[in-house]
Design a protein around this motif. Structure first.
Motif, short mmCIF file in Angstrom:
data_model
loop_
_atom_site.label_atom_id
_atom_site.label_comp_id
_atom_site.label_asym_id
_atom_site.label_seq_id
_atom_site.Cartn_x
_atom_site.Cartn_y
_atom_site.Cartn_z
N GLN A 1 0.83 -1.21 0.00
CA GLN A 1 0.00 0.00 0.00
C GLN A 1 0.87 1.26 0.00
O GLN A 1 0.58 2.23 -0.70
CB GLN A 1 -0.94 -0.01 1.21
CG GLN A 1 -2.05 -1.06 1.12
CD GLN A 1 -3.04 -0.91 2.26
OE1 GLN A 1 -2.73 -0.35 3.32
NE2 GLN A 1 -4.25 -1.41 2.06
N GLU B 1 2.12 6.84 -7.02
CA GLU B 1 1.17 7.85 -7.48
C GLU B 1 1.67 9.27 -7.15
O GLU B 1 1.52 10.21 -7.95
CB GLU B 1 -0.20 7.62 -6.83
CG GLU B 1 -1.28 8.57 -7.30
CD GLU B 1 -1.56 8.49 -8.80
OE1 GLU B 1 -1.96 9.51 -9.39
OE2 GLU B 1 -1.36 7.38 -9.38
N THR C 1 -6.49 9.47 -2.47
CA THR C 1 -7.46 8.43 -2.06
C THR C 1 -8.19 7.84 -3.25
O THR C 1 -8.30 6.62 -3.40
CB THR C 1 -8.46 9.02 -1.05
OG1 THR C 1 -7.75 9.44 0.11
CG2 THR C 1 -9.48 7.96 -0.66
N GLU C 2 -8.70 8.69 -4.12
CA GLU C 2 -9.44 8.20 -5.28
C GLU C 2 -8.51 7.57 -6.29
O GLU C 2 -8.83 6.55 -6.89
CB GLU C 2 -10.22 9.34 -5.92
CG GLU C 2 -11.08 8.89 -7.10
CD GLU C 2 -11.91 10.02 -7.68
OE1 GLU C 2 -12.56 9.81 -8.70
OE2 GLU C 2 -11.91 11.13 -7.08
N ALA C 3 -7.31 8.15 -6.46
CA ALA C 3 -6.39 7.66 -7.49
C ALA C 3 -5.90 6.24 -7.21
O ALA C 3 -5.78 5.42 -8.11
CB ALA C 3 -5.19 8.60 -7.60
N VAL C 4 -5.62 5.93 -5.94
CA VAL C 4 -5.10 4.60 -5.60
C VAL C 4 -6.20 3.66 -5.13
O VAL C 4 -5.92 2.50 -4.80
CB VAL C 4 -4.00 4.71 -4.53
CG1 VAL C 4 -2.82 5.50 -5.06
CG2 VAL C 4 -4.53 5.33 -3.24
N GLN C 5 -7.44 4.18 -5.07
CA GLN C 5 -8.60 3.36 -4.68
C GLN C 5 -8.39 2.71 -3.31
O GLN C 5 -8.55 1.51 -3.13
CB GLN C 5 -8.89 2.30 -5.74
CG GLN C 5 -9.29 2.91 -7.08
CD GLN C 5 -9.65 1.86 -8.11
OE1 GLN C 5 -9.28 0.70 -8.01
NE2 GLN C 5 -10.39 2.27 -9.13
N MET C 6 -8.01 3.55 -2.35
CA MET C 6 -7.83 3.10 -0.97
C MET C 6 -8.62 4.03 -0.06
O MET C 6 -8.88 5.19 -0.41
CB MET C 6 -6.35 3.11 -0.57
CG MET C 6 -5.51 2.05 -1.27
SD MET C 6 -3.72 2.35 -1.08
CE MET C 6 -3.57 2.62 0.68
N ALA C 7 -8.97 3.54 1.11
CA ALA C 7 -9.67 4.37 2.09
C ALA C 7 -8.74 5.46 2.60
O ALA C 7 -7.52 5.28 2.68
CB ALA C 7 -10.17 3.51 3.25
#
Length: 318
Positions: free
Chosen positions: A12, A19, A32-38
């Motif tokens: 992670q 990124e 957060t949106e770019a790596v699709q993680m909370a």
């Protein structure tokens, strides 16, 4: 990915780092949106990257990546320094281990569990630098115990003739021969045995052992290893070489095949091993193994002597 795990950077963390390398600077919300993680996971990853010196923060939520040749370069230097310190301590720790319990620990040790055995076989394979020698005889306990891809200059295996009754054995031997291994067959072998670099020997406690139990012996005492190497050499000299033919395996001194002749021709022309390997469609390591095998067959001590012998014998044009 996971390419940076050796530097203490998790999967992670690496995703966030890569990124951020693309963006140069960003906030947690941006990533957060770019790596699709909370968001909490990105925040934690960012904190770890800051602690490692790969990222800096301005106190207002904006983070800037440190150039990788600086950030990662520093981590690599630190890791190398730490490894050098451990390496410097290794000899002392080995001595403590060998003398800690009894004076004989380290010369002959009993491996009594599958986990211990698997660990030592893996360590022996990875640590081999010069030569692996082995006796193979049924019943098999170690299935696929030595990896054909191990990067070692020389392999010499002796199979007990009864091993050929197993339908898997000819294919296994053929695979080894194609990789440049020297394989011989003996009417009978005294025991299973693996010798690595003439320094470490692994053999079962019982000659006809059918399972890991009662265990295997790991021998590293100089006198005992020397004795077992001498045993291997005596059996090797009396054993019959195996070679590949168009229909399978054959016994007797290996003939010079077309690949050998082509290899010697390239060798005589002064072509480097890497180029020879490319011409033959094989690996540089396999070329080197073939040359070593041919030198032994011809009784020569150098490549030039081998080329001279081949030319004199009419195998190749001088």
């Amino acid at each position: 990915m996971r390419m940076l795990r050796g530097l203490g950077i998790g999967e992670q963390d690496e995703a966030v780092y890569v990124e951020l390398l693309r963006r140069r600077r960003a906030t947690v919300a941006d990533l957060t949106e770019a790596v699709q993680m909370a968001a909490p996971a990105v925040t934690a990853a960012m904190a770890r990257l800051v602690a490692l010196g790969l990222v800096t923060g301005d106190g207002g939520g904006l983070h800037t990546v440190v150039p990788p040749d600086v950030g990662l370069g520093t981590l690599i230097v630190q890791r190398q320094a730490a490894l050098q310190q451990v390496q410097g301590r290794l000899g002392e720790l080995v001595q403590v281990y060998r003398t800690g319990a009894t004076s004989t620990v380290g010369e002959v040790e009993a491996l009594t569990t599958p986990e211990e055995l698997a660990t030592w076989i893996d360590n022996m394979e990875r640590g081999a630098k010069r030569e692996i020698m082995a006796f193979f005889r049924p019943p098999y306990v170690l299935d696929g115990d030595l990896d054909v891809s191990t990067d070692v200059p020389a392999y010499r295996y002796v199979y007990e003739r009864a091993a050929l009754d197993d339908p898997r054995t000819p294919a296994e031997i053929g695979r080894f021969l194609k990789s440049g291994y020297e394989i011989r067959i003996a009417a009978e072998l005294p025991s299973k045995m693996i010798i690595v670099d003439r320094e470490t020997v692994l053999l079962p406690m019982l000659p006809d052992q059918t399972s890991v139990h009662p265990g295997f012996l790991l021998v590293r005492g100089q006198a005992l290893v020397h004795l077992l190497v001498a045993l291997f050499e005596r059996v090797w000299q009396a054993a019959t070489p195996l070679r590949l033919t168009a229909t399978g395996l054959a016994e007797g001194s290996p003939a010079w095949d077309d690949v050998d002749v082509a290899l010697l021709t390239y060798l005589l022309s002064g072509m480097p091993d890497k180029t020879v390997a490319s011409r033959l469609g094989t690996s540089e390591r396999t070329v080197q193994r073939r040359i070593q095998r041919l030198m032994k067959l011809a009784g020569t001590d150098s490549r030039m002597q081998l080329a001279w012998y081949a030319a004199r014998s009419g195998l190749i044009s001088p």
